[in-house]
Design a protein around this motif. Structure first.
Motif, PDB file in Angstrom:
ATOM      1  N   TYR A   3       0.810  -0.965   0.045  1.00  0.00           N
ATOM      2  CA  TYR A   3      -0.092  -0.277  -0.438  1.00  0.00           C
ATOM      3  C   TYR A   3       0.817   1.213   0.284  1.00  0.00           C
ATOM      4  O   TYR A   3       2.160   1.332   0.665  1.00  0.00           O
ATOM      5  CB  TYR A   3      -0.833   0.044   1.176  1.00  0.00           C
ATOM      6  CG  TYR A   3      -2.017  -0.983   1.551  1.00  0.00           C
ATOM      7  CD1 TYR A   3      -3.019  -0.812   0.266  1.00  0.00           C
ATOM      8  CD2 TYR A   3      -2.049  -1.863   2.009  1.00  0.00           C
ATOM      9  CE1 TYR A   3      -3.719  -1.965   0.342  1.00  0.00           C
ATOM     10  CE2 TYR A   3      -3.119  -3.163   1.992  1.00  0.00           C
ATOM     11  CZ  TYR A   3      -4.019  -2.970   1.186  1.00  0.00           C
ATOM     12  OH  TYR A   3      -5.156  -3.343   1.156  1.00  0.00           O
ATOM     13  N   HIS A   7      -1.241   7.728   1.007  1.00  0.00           N
ATOM     14  CA  HIS A   7      -2.601   7.944   0.046  1.00  0.00           C
ATOM     15  C   HIS A   7      -3.598   7.178   1.225  1.00  0.00           C
ATOM     16  O   HIS A   7      -4.505   7.699   1.499  1.00  0.00           O
ATOM     17  CB  HIS A   7      -2.298   7.152  -0.837  1.00  0.00           C
ATOM     18  CG  HIS A   7      -3.680   7.296  -1.498  1.00  0.00           C
ATOM     19  ND1 HIS A   7      -4.403   8.175  -1.888  1.00  0.00           N
ATOM     20  CD2 HIS A   7      -5.228   6.171  -1.599  1.00  0.00           C
ATOM     21  CE1 HIS A   7      -5.312   7.859  -2.347  1.00  0.00           C
ATOM     22  NE2 HIS A   7      -6.051   6.506  -2.154  1.00  0.00           N
ATOM     23  N   ILE A   8      -3.256   6.243   1.671  1.00  0.00           N
ATOM     24  CA  ILE A   8      -3.793   5.411   3.225  1.00  0.00           C
ATOM     25  C   ILE A   8      -4.213   6.061   4.326  1.00  0.00           C
ATOM     26  O   ILE A   8      -5.302   6.319   4.869  1.00  0.00           O
ATOM     27  CB  ILE A   8      -3.809   4.176   3.095  1.00  0.00           C
ATOM     28  CG1 ILE A   8      -3.673   3.355   2.135  1.00  0.00           C
ATOM     29  CG2 ILE A   8      -4.387   3.773   4.435  1.00  0.00           C
ATOM     30  CD1 ILE A   8      -3.020   2.075   2.375  1.00  0.00           C
ATOM     31  N   GLU A  11      -6.397   9.838   3.086  1.00  0.00           N
ATOM     32  CA  GLU A  11      -7.657   8.971   3.348  1.00  0.00           C
ATOM     33  C   GLU A  11      -8.408   8.698   4.842  1.00  0.00           C
ATOM     34  O   GLU A  11      -9.981   9.406   4.860  1.00  0.00           O
ATOM     35  CB  GLU A  11      -8.232   7.524   2.439  1.00  0.00           C
ATOM     36  CG  GLU A  11      -7.663   7.889   0.639  1.00  0.00           C
ATOM     37  CD  GLU A  11      -7.647   6.547  -0.104  1.00  0.00           C
ATOM     38  OE1 GLU A  11      -7.826   5.474   0.840  1.00  0.00           O
ATOM     39  OE2 GLU A  11      -8.599   6.908  -1.212  1.00  0.00           O
ATOM     40  N   TYR A  12      -7.809   7.598   5.766  1.00  0.00           N
ATOM     41  CA  TYR A  12      -8.358   7.401   6.729  1.00  0.00           C
ATOM     42  C   TYR A  12      -8.760   8.642   7.521  1.00  0.00           C
ATOM     43  O   TYR A  12      -9.584   8.838   8.397  1.00  0.00           O
ATOM     44  CB  TYR A  12      -6.863   7.115   7.505  1.00  0.00           C
ATOM     45  CG  TYR A  12      -7.559   6.557   9.109  1.00  0.00           C
ATOM     46  CD1 TYR A  12      -8.218   6.144   9.525  1.00  0.00           C
ATOM     47  CD2 TYR A  12      -6.468   6.937  10.133  1.00  0.00           C
ATOM     48  CE1 TYR A  12      -8.933   5.017  10.630  1.00  0.00           C
ATOM     49  CE2 TYR A  12      -7.102   6.494  11.456  1.00  0.00           C
ATOM     50  CZ  TYR A  12      -7.851   5.245  11.542  1.00  0.00           C
ATOM     51  OH  TYR A  12      -8.528   5.397  12.138  1.00  0.00           O
ATOM     52  N   VAL A  61      -8.065  -1.007   5.324  1.00  0.00           N
ATOM     53  CA  VAL A  61      -8.406  -0.582   4.551  1.00  0.00           C
ATOM     54  C   VAL A  61      -9.850  -0.383   3.226  1.00  0.00           C
ATOM     55  O   VAL A  61     -10.259   0.313   2.390  1.00  0.00           O
ATOM     56  CB  VAL A  61      -6.485  -0.645   3.286  1.00  0.00           C
ATOM     57  CG1 VAL A  61      -6.731  -0.006   2.314  1.00  0.00           C
ATOM     58  CG2 VAL A  61      -6.013   0.159   4.544  1.00  0.00           C
ATOM     59  N   GLU A  62     -10.026  -2.125   3.370  1.00  0.00           N
ATOM     60  CA  GLU A  62     -11.056  -1.837   1.989  1.00  0.00           C
ATOM     61  C   GLU A  62     -11.733  -1.384   2.786  1.00  0.00           C
ATOM     62  O   GLU A  62     -12.711  -0.490   1.764  1.00  0.00           O
ATOM     63  CB  GLU A  62     -11.328  -3.366   2.467  1.00  0.00           C
ATOM     64  CG  GLU A  62     -10.586  -4.282   1.663  1.00  0.00           C
ATOM     65  CD  GLU A  62     -11.171  -5.746   1.950  1.00  0.00           C
ATOM     66  OE1 GLU A  62     -11.867  -5.689   2.598  1.00  0.00           O
ATOM     67  OE2 GLU A  62     -10.296  -6.101   0.793  1.00  0.00           O
ATOM     68  N   ILE A  64     -12.028   2.018   4.093  1.00  0.00           N
ATOM     69  CA  ILE A  64     -11.923   3.267   4.132  1.00  0.00           C
ATOM     70  C   ILE A  64     -11.744   4.515   2.691  1.00  0.00           C
ATOM     71  O   ILE A  64     -12.038   4.665   2.479  1.00  0.00           O
ATOM     72  CB  ILE A  64     -10.114   3.410   4.642  1.00  0.00           C
ATOM     73  CG1 ILE A  64     -10.538   3.423   6.124  1.00  0.00           C
ATOM     74  CG2 ILE A  64     -10.197   4.835   4.090  1.00  0.00           C
ATOM     75  CD1 ILE A  64      -8.878   3.356   6.620  1.00  0.00           C
ATOM     76  N   GLU A  65     -11.591   2.862   1.515  1.00  0.00           N
ATOM     77  CA  GLU A  65     -11.331   2.901   0.001  1.00  0.00           C
ATOM     78  C   GLU A  65     -12.290   3.487   0.360  1.00  0.00           C
ATOM     79  O   GLU A  65     -12.837   3.874  -0.878  1.00  0.00           O
ATOM     80  CB  GLU A  65     -10.848   1.977  -0.362  1.00  0.00           C
ATOM     81  CG  GLU A  65      -9.058   2.335  -0.473  1.00  0.00           C
ATOM     82  CD  GLU A  65      -8.351   1.467  -0.377  1.00  0.00           C
ATOM     83  OE1 GLU A  65      -8.127  -0.068  -0.864  1.00  0.00           O
ATOM     84  OE2 GLU A  65      -7.120   1.965  -1.353  1.00  0.00           O
ATOM     85  N   GLN A  66     -13.913   2.151   0.702  1.00  0.00           N
ATOM     86  CA  GLN A  66     -15.006   2.229   0.002  1.00  0.00           C
ATOM     87  C   GLN A  66     -16.029   3.509  -0.149  1.00  0.00           C
ATOM     88  O   GLN A  66     -16.871   3.749  -0.359  1.00  0.00           O
ATOM     89  CB  GLN A  66     -16.285   1.432   0.986  1.00  0.00           C
ATOM     90  CG  GLN A  66     -16.069  -0.436   0.998  1.00  0.00           C
ATOM     91  CD  GLN A  66     -16.262  -0.200  -0.455  1.00  0.00           C
ATOM     92  OE1 GLN A  66     -17.602  -0.342  -1.175  1.00  0.00           O
ATOM     93  NE2 GLN A  66     -15.070  -1.245  -1.314  1.00  0.00           N
ATOM     94  N   PHE A  68     -14.673   6.546  -0.485  1.00  0.00           N
ATOM     95  CA  PHE A  68     -13.785   6.953  -1.894  1.00  0.00           C
ATOM     96  C   PHE A  68     -14.386   6.602  -3.959  1.00  0.00           C
ATOM     97  O   PHE A  68     -14.512   7.454  -4.201  1.00  0.00           O
ATOM     98  CB  PHE A  68     -13.298   7.638  -2.064  1.00  0.00           C
ATOM     99  CG  PHE A  68     -12.063   7.704  -0.581  1.00  0.00           C
ATOM    100  CD1 PHE A  68     -12.467   8.928  -0.943  1.00  0.00           C
ATOM    101  CD2 PHE A  68     -11.753   6.913   0.470  1.00  0.00           C
ATOM    102  CE1 PHE A  68     -12.156   9.892   0.893  1.00  0.00           C
ATOM    103  CE2 PHE A  68     -10.897   7.650   1.499  1.00  0.00           C
ATOM    104  CZ  PHE A  68     -11.429   9.063   1.594  1.00  0.00           C
ATOM    105  N   LYS A  69     -15.156   5.165  -3.189  1.00  0.00           N
ATOM    106  CA  LYS A  69     -15.313   4.766  -4.398  1.00  0.00           C
ATOM    107  C   LYS A  69     -17.205   5.052  -5.041  1.00  0.00           C
ATOM    108  O   LYS A  69     -17.599   5.009  -4.136  1.00  0.00           O
ATOM    109  CB  LYS A  69     -15.935   3.421  -4.418  1.00  0.00           C
ATOM    110  CG  LYS A  69     -14.572   2.721  -4.303  1.00  0.00           C
ATOM    111  CD  LYS A  69     -14.834   0.888  -4.398  1.00  0.00           C
ATOM    112  CE  LYS A  69     -12.989   0.950  -4.845  1.00  0.00           C
ATOM    113  NZ  LYS A  69     -13.361  -0.796  -4.080  1.00  0.00           N
TER     114      LYS A  69
END
Length: 74
Positions: A3, A7-8, A11-12, A61-62, A64-66, A68-69
């Protein structure tokens, strides 16, 4: 997984008050992102397998990324 921590981390920071992480996911993710501890170091610290640490961080992480989708793709 490999990762981009910067970036993470950004986002976090944007969603940490709203993302639904378990206490363990939050602890492991923050130690990994901010304290720079490796997954191996976290496994030793918490007395768990490295694969358990990896799964917990990956799930966090998954989640968190949800945020931004887009819900709908065109």
């Amino acid at each position: 997984m490999n990762y981009d921590k910067a970036h993470i981390r950004s986002e976090y920071e944007a969603v940490k008050c709203t993302v639904d992480l378990t206490i363990r996911q939050r602890e492991l993710l923050e130690a990994w992102l901010y304290a720079g501890q490796t997954m191996g170091q976290l496994a030793l610290r918490y007395g768990i397998n490295r694969s358990t640490v990896s799964r917990a961080i990956n799930r966090a992480v998954e989640k968190i990324e949800q945020f931004f989708k887009p819900e709908f793709s065109l």
